[in-house]
Design a protein around this motif. Structure first.
Motif, PDB file in Angstrom:
ATOM      1  N   GLN A 139      27.099  41.401  49.359  1.00  0.00           N
ATOM      2  CA  GLN A 139      26.724  42.305  50.369  1.00  0.00           C
ATOM      3  C   GLN A 139      26.792  41.742  51.633  1.00  0.00           C
ATOM      4  OE1 GLN A 139      23.461  45.353  49.106  1.00  0.00           O
ATOM      5  NE2 GLN A 139      22.894  43.519  48.856  1.00  0.00           N
ATOM      6  N   LYS A 140      26.656  40.425  51.942  1.00  0.00           N
ATOM      7  CA  LYS A 140      26.709  39.880  53.313  1.00  0.00           C
ATOM      8  C   LYS A 140      28.117  39.984  53.716  1.00  0.00           C
ATOM      9  CE  LYS A 140      25.603  36.054  55.905  1.00  0.00           C
ATOM     10  NZ  LYS A 140      25.162  34.418  56.036  1.00  0.00           N
TER      11      LYS A 140
ATOM     12  N   GLN B  99      29.463  51.647  49.891  1.00  0.00           N
ATOM     13  CA  GLN B  99      29.424  52.713  51.131  1.00  0.00           C
ATOM     14  C   GLN B  99      28.837  54.013  51.134  1.00  0.00           C
ATOM     15  OE1 GLN B  99      33.683  53.097  51.029  1.00  0.00           O
ATOM     16  NE2 GLN B  99      34.165  51.299  52.240  1.00  0.00           N
TER      17      GLN B  99
ATOM     18  N   HIS C 207      29.073  43.876  54.348  1.00  0.00           N
ATOM     19  CA  HIS C 207      28.700  44.363  55.621  1.00  0.00           C
ATOM     20  C   HIS C 207      29.403  43.667  56.814  1.00  0.00           C
ATOM     21  CE1 HIS C 207      25.841  46.889  53.668  1.00  0.00           C
ATOM     22  NE2 HIS C 207      25.244  46.103  53.011  1.00  0.00           N
TER      23      HIS C 207
END
Length: 203
Positions: A177-178, A15, A181
């Motif tokens: 990460q995908k 973050q 997010h």
């Protein structure tokens, strides 16, 4: 509890700033140690050793000593019950306290830039990459690693280390990460960061 701490810590790190790579349970020193969390960021290798309320600190001094041989920066992440023990942690090591009641982290001290022993970083270089240097007449793996330290510029050696780590862990990190997010992240997703080359093979 340690899995939860690692998961929440990584979420907080992501973050705040982007990472080049993250991996968990990373084998070090040919299996002697395992890093709870490794991140690569801005050409630095950073290790996090996590101690939950269910752990003890019996191995911590030895772990820190070995991590300082390998990593550019080292953090120790401790459950708040160990607050009185931080005095024994070397001053170059960063300290983060975790409060399980609030599930929040507090940085007590940022780590100093460390000067790792490059030979230990070459242990991340896989055999496929090492074979490229056999043309110099060197066959023994130990000698090959010393050859890298002696003949490669430090920045080139670090790049080689990063390439090998990304080859092994980037697939799972990109998946993680995908999901992160997309705000669909769950505790079990942390295991995407464990030796993701195996995940890719089995997918």
């Amino acid at each position: 509890m340690e899995e939860k701490m690692r998961f929440l810590l990584l979420k907080q790190i992501l973050q705040k700033s982007p990472l080049d790579l993250a991996a968990i349970e990373v084998s070090l020193m040919q299996g002697k140690r395992k890093a709870d969390l490794l991140i690569a960021k801005k050409n630095e290798l950073i290790a996090y050793e996590i101690k939950s309320c269910k752990d003890n600190l019996a191995k911590l001094n030895g772990q820190i000593s070995d991590y300082l041989k390998i990593f550019d920066k080292v953090y120790v992440v401790l459950d708040i019950k160990f607050k009185k023990d931080i005095i024994s942690i070397p001053e170059q090591v960063g300290i983060i306290l975790f409060d399980s009641k609030s599930s929040k982290f507090k940085i007590l001290r940022k780590p100093q830039k460390n000067n790792p022993i490059m030979y230990y970083q070459t242990l991340f270089v896989n055999s496929k990459k090492l074979k490229l240097y056999k043309q110099n007449g060197i066959i023994d793996i130990f000698d090959l690693r010393h050859f890298l330290v002696k003949h490669l510029k430090k920045k080139d050696l670090k790049q080689l280390v990063f390439e090998c780590l990304k080859e092994k862990y980037s697939y799972g990190f990109e998946l993680f990460q995908k999901i992160f997010h997309n705000n669909e992240i769950h505790l079990s997703d942390i295991y995407l960061l464990y030796c993701s080359s195996q995940i890719k093979t089995s997918a």
